[in-house]
Design a protein around this motif. Sequence first.
Motif, PDB file in Angstrom:
ATOM      1  N   GLU A 199      42.715  -8.063  54.375  1.00  0.00           N
ATOM      2  CA  GLU A 199      43.981  -7.325  54.380  1.00  0.00           C
ATOM      3  C   GLU A 199      44.137  -6.572  55.702  1.00  0.00           C
ATOM      4  O   GLU A 199      43.228  -5.859  56.109  1.00  0.00           O
ATOM      5  CB  GLU A 199      44.015  -6.315  53.222  1.00  0.00           C
ATOM      6  N   GLN A 200      45.264  -6.746  56.385  1.00  0.00           N
ATOM      7  CA  GLN A 200      45.493  -6.005  57.627  1.00  0.00           C
ATOM      8  C   GLN A 200      46.959  -5.593  57.709  1.00  0.00           C
ATOM      9  O   GLN A 200      47.833  -6.216  57.114  1.00  0.00           O
ATOM     10  CB  GLN A 200      45.052  -6.808  58.841  1.00  0.00           C
ATOM     11  N   VAL A 201      47.201  -4.519  58.470  1.00  0.00           N
ATOM     12  CA  VAL A 201      48.538  -3.926  58.538  1.00  0.00           C
ATOM     13  C   VAL A 201      49.127  -4.178  59.914  1.00  0.00           C
ATOM     14  O   VAL A 201      48.487  -3.870  60.927  1.00  0.00           O
ATOM     15  CB  VAL A 201      48.463  -2.386  58.333  1.00  0.00           C
ATOM     16  N   THR A 202      50.325  -4.735  59.974  1.00  0.00           N
ATOM     17  CA  THR A 202      51.020  -4.880  61.254  1.00  0.00           C
ATOM     18  C   THR A 202      52.406  -4.240  61.121  1.00  0.00           C
ATOM     19  O   THR A 202      53.143  -4.550  60.176  1.00  0.00           O
ATOM     20  CB  THR A 202      51.167  -6.361  61.671  1.00  0.00           C
ATOM     21  N   VAL A 203      52.716  -3.381  62.061  1.00  0.00           N
ATOM     22  CA  VAL A 203      54.005  -2.677  62.060  1.00  0.00           C
ATOM     23  C   VAL A 203      54.794  -3.132  63.283  1.00  0.00           C
ATOM     24  O   VAL A 203      54.477  -2.757  64.419  1.00  0.00           O
ATOM     25  CB  VAL A 203      53.798  -1.147  62.070  1.00  0.00           C
ATOM     26  N   ALA A 204      55.810  -3.954  63.040  1.00  0.00           N
ATOM     27  CA  ALA A 204      56.683  -4.431  64.122  1.00  0.00           C
ATOM     28  C   ALA A 204      57.802  -3.423  64.382  1.00  0.00           C
ATOM     29  O   ALA A 204      58.052  -2.543  63.556  1.00  0.00           O
ATOM     30  CB  ALA A 204      57.267  -5.786  63.728  1.00  0.00           C
ATOM     31  N   ARG A 205      58.441  -3.540  65.555  1.00  0.00           N
ATOM     32  CA  ARG A 205      59.561  -2.642  65.908  1.00  0.00           C
ATOM     33  C   ARG A 205      59.176  -1.178  65.623  1.00  0.00           C
ATOM     34  O   ARG A 205      59.888  -0.460  64.914  1.00  0.00           O
ATOM     35  CB  ARG A 205      60.829  -3.003  65.137  1.00  0.00           C
ATOM     36  N   ALA A 206      58.027  -0.794  66.122  1.00  0.00           N
ATOM     37  CA  ALA A 206      57.392   0.452  65.695  1.00  0.00           C
ATOM     38  C   ALA A 206      58.228   1.694  65.984  1.00  0.00           C
ATOM     39  O   ALA A 206      58.129   2.697  65.262  1.00  0.00           O
ATOM     40  CB  ALA A 206      56.027   0.584  66.354  1.00  0.00           C
ATOM     41  N   GLU A 207      59.063   1.648  67.031  1.00  0.00           N
ATOM     42  CA  GLU A 207      59.820   2.867  67.367  1.00  0.00           C
ATOM     43  C   GLU A 207      60.815   3.233  66.270  1.00  0.00           C
ATOM     44  O   GLU A 207      61.220   4.398  66.161  1.00  0.00           O
ATOM     45  CB  GLU A 207      60.508   2.730  68.744  1.00  0.00           C
ATOM     46  N   ALA A 208      61.172   2.255  65.402  1.00  0.00           N
ATOM     47  CA  ALA A 208      62.123   2.529  64.315  1.00  0.00           C
ATOM     48  C   ALA A 208      61.475   2.385  62.939  1.00  0.00           C
ATOM     49  O   ALA A 208      62.154   2.418  61.922  1.00  0.00           O
ATOM     50  CB  ALA A 208      63.311   1.563  64.421  1.00  0.00           C
ATOM     51  N   PRO A 232      56.117  -2.197  69.526  1.00  0.00           N
ATOM     52  CA  PRO A 232      57.583  -2.277  69.594  1.00  0.00           C
ATOM     53  C   PRO A 232      58.076  -3.711  69.429  1.00  0.00           C
ATOM     54  O   PRO A 232      59.248  -3.941  69.155  1.00  0.00           O
ATOM     55  CB  PRO A 232      57.916  -1.770  71.000  1.00  0.00           C
ATOM     56  N   GLY A 233      57.191  -4.673  69.589  1.00  0.00           N
ATOM     57  CA  GLY A 233      57.571  -6.090  69.502  1.00  0.00           C
ATOM     58  C   GLY A 233      57.657  -6.586  68.067  1.00  0.00           C
ATOM     59  O   GLY A 233      57.400  -5.850  67.115  1.00  0.00           O
ATOM     60  N   GLY A 234      57.999  -7.851  67.938  1.00  0.00           N
ATOM     61  CA  GLY A 234      58.239  -8.448  66.627  1.00  0.00           C
ATOM     62  C   GLY A 234      56.986  -8.895  65.898  1.00  0.00           C
ATOM     63  O   GLY A 234      56.998  -9.088  64.686  1.00  0.00           O
ATOM     64  N   PHE A 235      55.853  -9.071  66.620  1.00  0.00           N
ATOM     65  CA  PHE A 235      54.624  -9.516  65.963  1.00  0.00           C
ATOM     66  C   PHE A 235      53.821  -8.348  65.379  1.00  0.00           C
ATOM     67  O   PHE A 235      52.851  -8.558  64.666  1.00  0.00           O
ATOM     68  CB  PHE A 235      53.726 -10.284  66.948  1.00  0.00           C
ATOM     69  N   GLY A 236      54.200  -7.134  65.738  1.00  0.00           N
ATOM     70  CA  GLY A 236      53.503  -5.963  65.191  1.00  0.00           C
ATOM     71  C   GLY A 236      52.039  -5.870  65.594  1.00  0.00           C
ATOM     72  O   GLY A 236      51.235  -5.241  64.905  1.00  0.00           O
ATOM     73  N   GLY A 237      51.690  -6.461  66.721  1.00  0.00           N
ATOM     74  CA  GLY A 237      50.295  -6.363  67.179  1.00  0.00           C
ATOM     75  C   GLY A 237      49.353  -7.353  66.513  1.00  0.00           C
ATOM     76  O   GLY A 237      48.131  -7.253  66.654  1.00  0.00           O
ATOM     77  N   MET A 238      49.904  -8.307  65.808  1.00  0.00           N
ATOM     78  CA  MET A 238      49.104  -9.309  65.069  1.00  0.00           C
ATOM     79  C   MET A 238      48.056 -10.001  65.946  1.00  0.00           C
ATOM     80  O   MET A 238      46.900 -10.190  65.552  1.00  0.00           O
ATOM     81  CB  MET A 238      50.074 -10.334  64.466  1.00  0.00           C
ATOM     82  N   ARG A 239      48.445 -10.344  67.182  1.00  0.00           N
ATOM     83  CA  ARG A 239      47.514 -11.116  68.025  1.00  0.00           C
ATOM     84  C   ARG A 239      46.346 -10.246  68.495  1.00  0.00           C
ATOM     85  O   ARG A 239      45.235 -10.727  68.677  1.00  0.00           O
ATOM     86  CB  ARG A 239      48.274 -11.742  69.203  1.00  0.00           C
ATOM     87  N   SER A 240      46.606  -8.951  68.641  1.00  0.00           N
ATOM     88  CA  SER A 240      45.519  -8.029  68.966  1.00  0.00           C
ATOM     89  C   SER A 240      44.498  -8.005  67.827  1.00  0.00           C
ATOM     90  O   SER A 240      43.286  -7.992  68.057  1.00  0.00           O
ATOM     91  CB  SER A 240      46.110  -6.635  69.180  1.00  0.00           C
ATOM     92  N   LEU A 241      45.022  -8.028  66.593  1.00  0.00           N
ATOM     93  CA  LEU A 241      44.113  -7.961  65.441  1.00  0.00           C
ATOM     94  C   LEU A 241      43.306  -9.249  65.287  1.00  0.00           C
ATOM     95  O   LEU A 241      42.141  -9.207  64.870  1.00  0.00           O
ATOM     96  CB  LEU A 241      44.891  -7.656  64.158  1.00  0.00           C
ATOM     97  N   LEU A 242      43.923 -10.387  65.635  1.00  0.00           N
ATOM     98  CA  LEU A 242      43.166 -11.650  65.587  1.00  0.00           C
ATOM     99  C   LEU A 242      42.005 -11.599  66.576  1.00  0.00           C
ATOM    100  O   LEU A 242      40.880 -11.999  66.265  1.00  0.00           O
ATOM    101  CB  LEU A 242      44.079 -12.840  65.904  1.00  0.00           C
ATOM    102  N   ALA A 243      42.312 -11.103  67.780  1.00  0.00           N
ATOM    103  CA  ALA A 243      41.259 -11.006  68.812  1.00  0.00           C
ATOM    104  C   ALA A 243      40.195  -9.990  68.400  1.00  0.00           C
ATOM    105  O   ALA A 243      38.991 -10.232  68.586  1.00  0.00           O
ATOM    106  CB  ALA A 243      41.892 -10.618  70.151  1.00  0.00           C
TER     107      ALA A 243
END
Length: 196
Positions: free
Chosen positions: A151-160, A124-135
């Motif tokens: 190549e990796q996919v990050t979806v920010a503001r996921a509820e919308a 739901p946040g603005g980073f789209g889970g990017m930091r989780s993927l780095l870890a």
Amino acid sequence: MAPKILVIPGSLRTGSHNVRLAALVTKELALAEADVTRISLADYALPLYDGDLETKSGAPANAVQLKKMLAVHHGVFIVTPEYNASVPPLLKNAIDWISRVRERGEAPLAVFKRRPFALGAASPGGFGGMRSLLALRQVLEIGCGALVIPEQVTVARAEAAFDDMDNLKDEHVTATLKTAVRALIEAAGQHQEIAR
Ligand SMILES: Cc1cc2nc3c(=O)[nH]c(=O)nc-3n(C[C@H](O)[C@H](O)[C@H](O)COP(=O)(O)O)c2cc1C
């Protein structure tokens, strides 16, 4: 033979954004003619890793099963939430247990070695889970010796972020997802050749 790809969502939550994204990844992999299987970690329940438990009873049967699932697939797509800027315990615990399963005579972490992984996240946040993927990239590449495609996919503001058909509204994120899917299939095909 089409490469076999395993899709693993890192959330069990009802209404999970990441399970929704994992379903879309699964659809795109199937459209790209991969032989795709999506699992839920709910079907592979594991205790929290405990060295004493391991010494007493060995790795749990579900960890052995998960390792077998990795072994029979040529590539893996993990779609995970971000918890406190890192990998959620459900997923990290599963990886930790799998990393402890060893057949007799097998080198440590053999099931991960050079096996291609692709990563995605929704938040739901603005980073789209990017930091989780780095870890997660660190865990898989540096910790386990896997090959994580860039190549990796990050979806920010996921509820919308999804439309009524469960597709992503954002064209750029959709294009990135398709690129990641193609790159994983290609890397999995190469892994399949080497494993032959
Ligand atoms: C313990 C905890 C920590 C969280 N930390 C983050 C975070 O660091 N970054 C973020 O974007 N979202 C964070 N969230 C919110 C999750 O992204 C949100 O709950 C998301 O919906 C979880 O994924 P799911 O919908 O697939 O279950 C956190 C949630 C929990 C429960």
